[in-house]
Write an enzyme that holds these catalytic residues in place. Structure first.
Site, PDB file in Angstrom:
ATOM      1  N   ARG A  48       0.901  -1.154  -0.049  1.00 14.16           N
ATOM      2  CA  ARG A  48      -0.082   0.185  -0.076  1.00 14.16           C
ATOM      3  C   ARG A  48       0.861   1.243   0.039  1.00 14.16           C
ATOM      4  NH1 ARG A  48      -5.051  -0.934   4.043  1.00 14.16           N
ATOM      5  NH2 ARG A  48      -5.843  -2.945   3.158  1.00 14.16           N
ATOM      6  N   ASP A 156     -15.093   9.280  10.392  1.00 12.63           N
ATOM      7  CA  ASP A 156     -13.853   8.092  10.132  1.00 12.63           C
ATOM      8  C   ASP A 156     -12.729   9.004   9.963  1.00 12.63           C
ATOM      9  OD1 ASP A 156     -14.181   5.040   8.602  1.00 12.63           O
ATOM     10  OD2 ASP A 156     -12.416   6.195   8.554  1.00 12.63           O
TER      11      ASP A 156
HETATM   12  C1  SAM Z   1     -13.770  -2.077   8.200  1.00 19.01           C
HETATM   13  S1  SAM Z   1     -14.208  -0.322   8.026  1.00 19.01           S
HETATM   14  C2  SAM Z   1     -15.964  -0.760   9.000  1.00 19.01           C
HETATM   15  C3  SAM Z   1     -17.147   0.136   8.016  1.00 19.01           C
HETATM   16  C4  SAM Z   1     -18.480   0.132   8.747  1.00 19.01           C
HETATM   17  N1  SAM Z   1     -18.463   0.418  10.052  1.00 19.01           N
HETATM   18  C5  SAM Z   1     -18.885  -1.353   8.385  1.00 19.01           C
HETATM   19  O1  SAM Z   1     -19.226  -2.183   9.393  1.00 19.01           O
HETATM   20  O2  SAM Z   1     -19.278  -1.771   7.341  1.00 19.01           O
HETATM   21  C6  SAM Z   1     -13.517   0.191   9.543  1.00 19.01           C
HETATM   22  C7  SAM Z   1     -13.415   1.640   9.348  1.00 19.01           C
HETATM   23  O3  SAM Z   1     -12.530   2.225  10.768  1.00 19.01           O
HETATM   24  C8  SAM Z   1     -11.907   3.392  10.253  1.00 19.01           C
HETATM   25  N2  SAM Z   1     -10.934   3.683  11.465  1.00 19.01           N
HETATM   26  C9  SAM Z   1      -9.900   2.593  11.708  1.00 19.01           C
HETATM   27  N3  SAM Z   1      -9.140   3.240  12.786  1.00 19.01           N
HETATM   28  C10 SAM Z   1      -9.860   4.456  13.177  1.00 19.01           C
HETATM   29  C11 SAM Z   1      -9.390   5.326  14.157  1.00 19.01           C
HETATM   30  N4  SAM Z   1      -8.689   5.381  15.207  1.00 19.01           N
HETATM   31  N5  SAM Z   1     -10.234   6.304  14.241  1.00 19.01           N
HETATM   32  C12 SAM Z   1     -11.358   6.518  13.257  1.00 19.01           C
HETATM   33  N6  SAM Z   1     -11.682   5.963  12.519  1.00 19.01           N
HETATM   34  C13 SAM Z   1     -10.730   4.541  12.270  1.00 19.01           C
HETATM   35  C14 SAM Z   1     -11.263   2.708   8.964  1.00 19.01           C
HETATM   36  O4  SAM Z   1     -10.717   4.008   8.416  1.00 19.01           O
HETATM   37  C15 SAM Z   1     -12.252   2.192   8.415  1.00 19.01           C
HETATM   38  O5  SAM Z   1     -12.964   3.072   7.447  1.00 19.01           O
END
Ligand code: SAM
Length: 291
Positions: A48, A156
């Site tokens: 990435r 996010d």
């Molecule tokens: C796998 S996705 C899940 C999306 C949705 N909630 C779902 O269940 O389909 C996880 C998301 O968490 C966000 N994320 C990861 N670490 C984070 C942080 N420290 N603060 C805010 N968002 C975060 C990532 O950018 C990502 O978009």
């Protein structure tokens, strides 16, 4: 060793991430964002970040690390975090949560509320907050005697996904998988026949707003207290202590008797939190004040 015979970087061979480089980036990501970066994530990190190196025409990970950290390059730090987050999501993911919302949570809240405030925390590219909005809109449509409004806030850390969420434009192939009646009510197909995209209609979009928020911040500084919080498939990337800290901070922004939805593989087992299980992975906040 990776041969990057592509684009402007045609003859350059970039050395693999060294142990030292990998741990420097892994430590930064763990402390800044909370995401665990064990050795098993090394290949993912390398491939990435390689895209960032190509874009910046930088020839080695060592040079990239200097560029990001030594020069305190805050805009590149944001892009590096974007590159290393996992954003997998889909409309109506884990569908039993949406049934529970329709059949139990919304009827309960509608007894006492005129407006229902919902937070999709870790919302990725918007499929989750828009799915929630569709469900609440359908509930309101099916209960015309209620005087009920709603708002959904999506947050996010990744600016990439927030841009997509804000634009609310999705592949038609994805949208076509939704029931016809929902597709018709909430999406507009792009008029150009050659463009296979559909956009969420503006009426639904007007209920949804987005902002960048890092779960590692000491306070989330949200301006509202929510009736429902969805925080799904995010905590799995954090260690247990961080998970409990994040949920404790979320609790400050959840109304007493409000609902918390976690992902199906996430649990609050053995955590000291003011939550009671309604059904697996759905919790309600029990009365306890938080400072
Ligand atoms: C796998 S996705 C899940 C999306 C949705 N909630 C779902 O269940 O389909 C996880 C998301 O968490 C966000 N994320 C990861 N670490 C984070 C942080 N420290 N603060 C805010 N968002 C975060 C990532 O950018 C990502 O978009």
């Amino acid at each position: 060793m990776i041969n990057t015979q592509e684009q402007n970087h045609s003859t350059q061979i970039i050395q693999d991430l060294t142990d030292k480089e990998f741990s420097k980036i892994a430590r930064y990501i763990e402390s800044a964002v909370g995401i665990k970066m064990p050795e098993t994530k090394r290949i993912m990190m390398q491939s990435r970040l390689m895209r960032r190196l190509r874009k910046l025409k930088i020839n080695s990970f060592g040079e990239y690390i200097n560029y990001v950290f030594d020069e305190q390059n805050s805009s590149e730090l944001v892009l590096m975090i974007d590159a290393l987050t996992t954003n997998k999501t889909e409309f109506f993911r884990e569908p039993d949560h949406f049934d529970y919302l329709t059949n139990t949570v919304l009827p309960e809240l509608a007894k006492t509320k005129n407006i229902i405030k919902i937070w999709s925390a870790g919302c990725s590219s918007g499929e989750e907050p828009y799915s929630i909005s569709i469900v609440v809109s359908e509930f309101i449509k099916n209960n015309p005697k209620l005087s009920l409004d709603f708002s959904v806030t999506g947050t996010d850390i990744s600016t990439n996904v927030l841009d997509k969420a804000h634009n609310a434009v999705y592949d038609i192939d994805v949208v076509n998988q939704l029931p016809y009646q929902l597709k018709k009510a909430y999406f507009l197909k792009c008029k150009n026949e050659n463009v296979n995209l559909a956009r969420i209609k503006s009426d639904l979009r007007s209920h949804v707003s987005f902002k960048r928020l890092n779960f590692m911040d000491s306070d989330f500084c949200m301006s509202e207290i929510f009736d429902i919080i969805f925080c799904r498939n995010v905590l799995i990337y954090f260690d247990k202590v961080t998970q409990e800290n994040v949920i404790s901070k979320l609790m400050k922004y959840l109304q007493p008797n409000g609902y918390l939805f976690l992902g199906h593989s996430e649990t609050i087992f053995s955590m000291d939190l003011p939550l009671r299980t309604c059904v697996p992975t759905v919790y309600t906040k029990v009365n306890k004040t938080y400072d």
